[in-house]
Design an enzyme around this catalytic site. Sequence first.
Site, short mmCIF file in Angstrom:
data_model
loop_
_atom_site.label_atom_id
_atom_site.label_comp_id
_atom_site.label_asym_id
_atom_site.label_seq_id
_atom_site.Cartn_x
_atom_site.Cartn_y
_atom_site.Cartn_z
CB SER A 89 -0.90 0.01 1.24
OG SER A 89 -1.68 -1.16 1.28
N1 SAM Z 1 -0.33 -5.25 4.14
C1 SAM Z 1 0.42 -5.47 2.94
C2 SAM Z 1 1.79 -4.88 2.99
O1 SAM Z 1 2.17 -4.27 4.01
O2 SAM Z 1 2.52 -5.07 1.99
C3 SAM Z 1 -0.30 -5.07 1.68
C4 SAM Z 1 -1.43 -5.96 1.39
S1 SAM Z 1 -1.98 -6.13 -0.25
C5 SAM Z 1 -2.73 -4.56 -0.54
C6 SAM Z 1 -3.33 -7.25 0.06
C7 SAM Z 1 -2.91 -8.66 0.35
O3 SAM Z 1 -4.05 -9.39 0.82
C8 SAM Z 1 -2.38 -9.42 -0.86
O4 SAM Z 1 -1.10 -9.89 -0.61
C9 SAM Z 1 -3.39 -10.57 -1.02
O5 SAM Z 1 -2.82 -11.76 -1.50
C10 SAM Z 1 -3.89 -10.72 0.39
N2 SAM Z 1 -5.19 -11.42 0.55
C11 SAM Z 1 -6.30 -11.36 -0.22
N3 SAM Z 1 -7.27 -12.16 0.28
C12 SAM Z 1 -6.76 -12.74 1.41
C13 SAM Z 1 -7.27 -13.65 2.38
N4 SAM Z 1 -8.51 -14.16 2.32
N5 SAM Z 1 -6.47 -14.03 3.39
C14 SAM Z 1 -5.20 -13.54 3.49
N6 SAM Z 1 -4.66 -12.68 2.60
C15 SAM Z 1 -5.43 -12.27 1.58
#
Ligand code: SAM
Length: 220
Positions: free
Chosen positions: A64
């Site tokens: 993000s």
């Molecule tokens: N917090 C992260 C960082 O500091 O880099 C950024 C997160 S990114 C915007 C969103 C993440 O959520 C992705 O890596 C995606 O694979 C994950 N995601 C999506 N659905 C998910 C789920 N049901 N459980 C765990 N992770 C999930």
Amino acid sequence: MDEDELKGLWKKTVKRLELEEILKDGEVKGALLKIPRYLFVEERYRGYAHVDEPLPIPAGQTVSAPHMVVIMLQLAKLRPKMKVLEIGTGSGWNAALIAELVKTDVYTIERIPELVEFARKNIERAGYSHRVHVIQGDGTKGFPPKAPYDRIIVTAGAPDIPKPLVEQLKPGGKLIIPVGNYHLWQDLLEVIKLPDESVRVKNHGGVAFVPLIGEYGWHG
Ligand code: SAM
């Protein structure tokens, strides 16, 4: 770009977020200065890590934008010893920042195995692997072994508030989650669990996150 240049650019970004009155919390500022975003992206993106926009990470996901991370961390009002679950580890940057703020163990769930490995390496390089536990799985179901939590922070966009996450909050606990459309637009919600187990929801406006995919999220 060498480490000193990267550090200099990162410090300017933190200063700018402060001047723009986005960054207001001194503890969050301290954590940002200690844990720069360039430690959590691939080599080829390091020179862009100071730019206030999301950046690509493996598996088509994103880390993000700094202003978004600041807004969510400030909303969460993290304090030492709080038990926190993050959903959507991605690069591991936000989880490391949370660990710096709560000064205790943090649990973070990621659904994509490649990113679990990526995040673990980044977190280790930043020196937080003793406190940040990266779990592979579907975060929409929460993480019952360590529940209940003071805070749950979701960094992907959900169609609705996942029920298991509310159940796994302590009374008085808070869930921060983007809820809305698949991909394009969500509202950043602060969901507070009241002592009688009901919830109060505050809407903090429009955000754009990648989708939260899982049993209580988007399907596929
Ligand atoms: N917090 C992260 C960082 O500091 O880099 C950024 C997160 S990114 C915007 C969103 C993440 O959520 C992705 O890596 C995606 O694979 C994950 N995601 C999506 N659905 C998910 C789920 N049901 N459980 C765990 N992770 C999930």
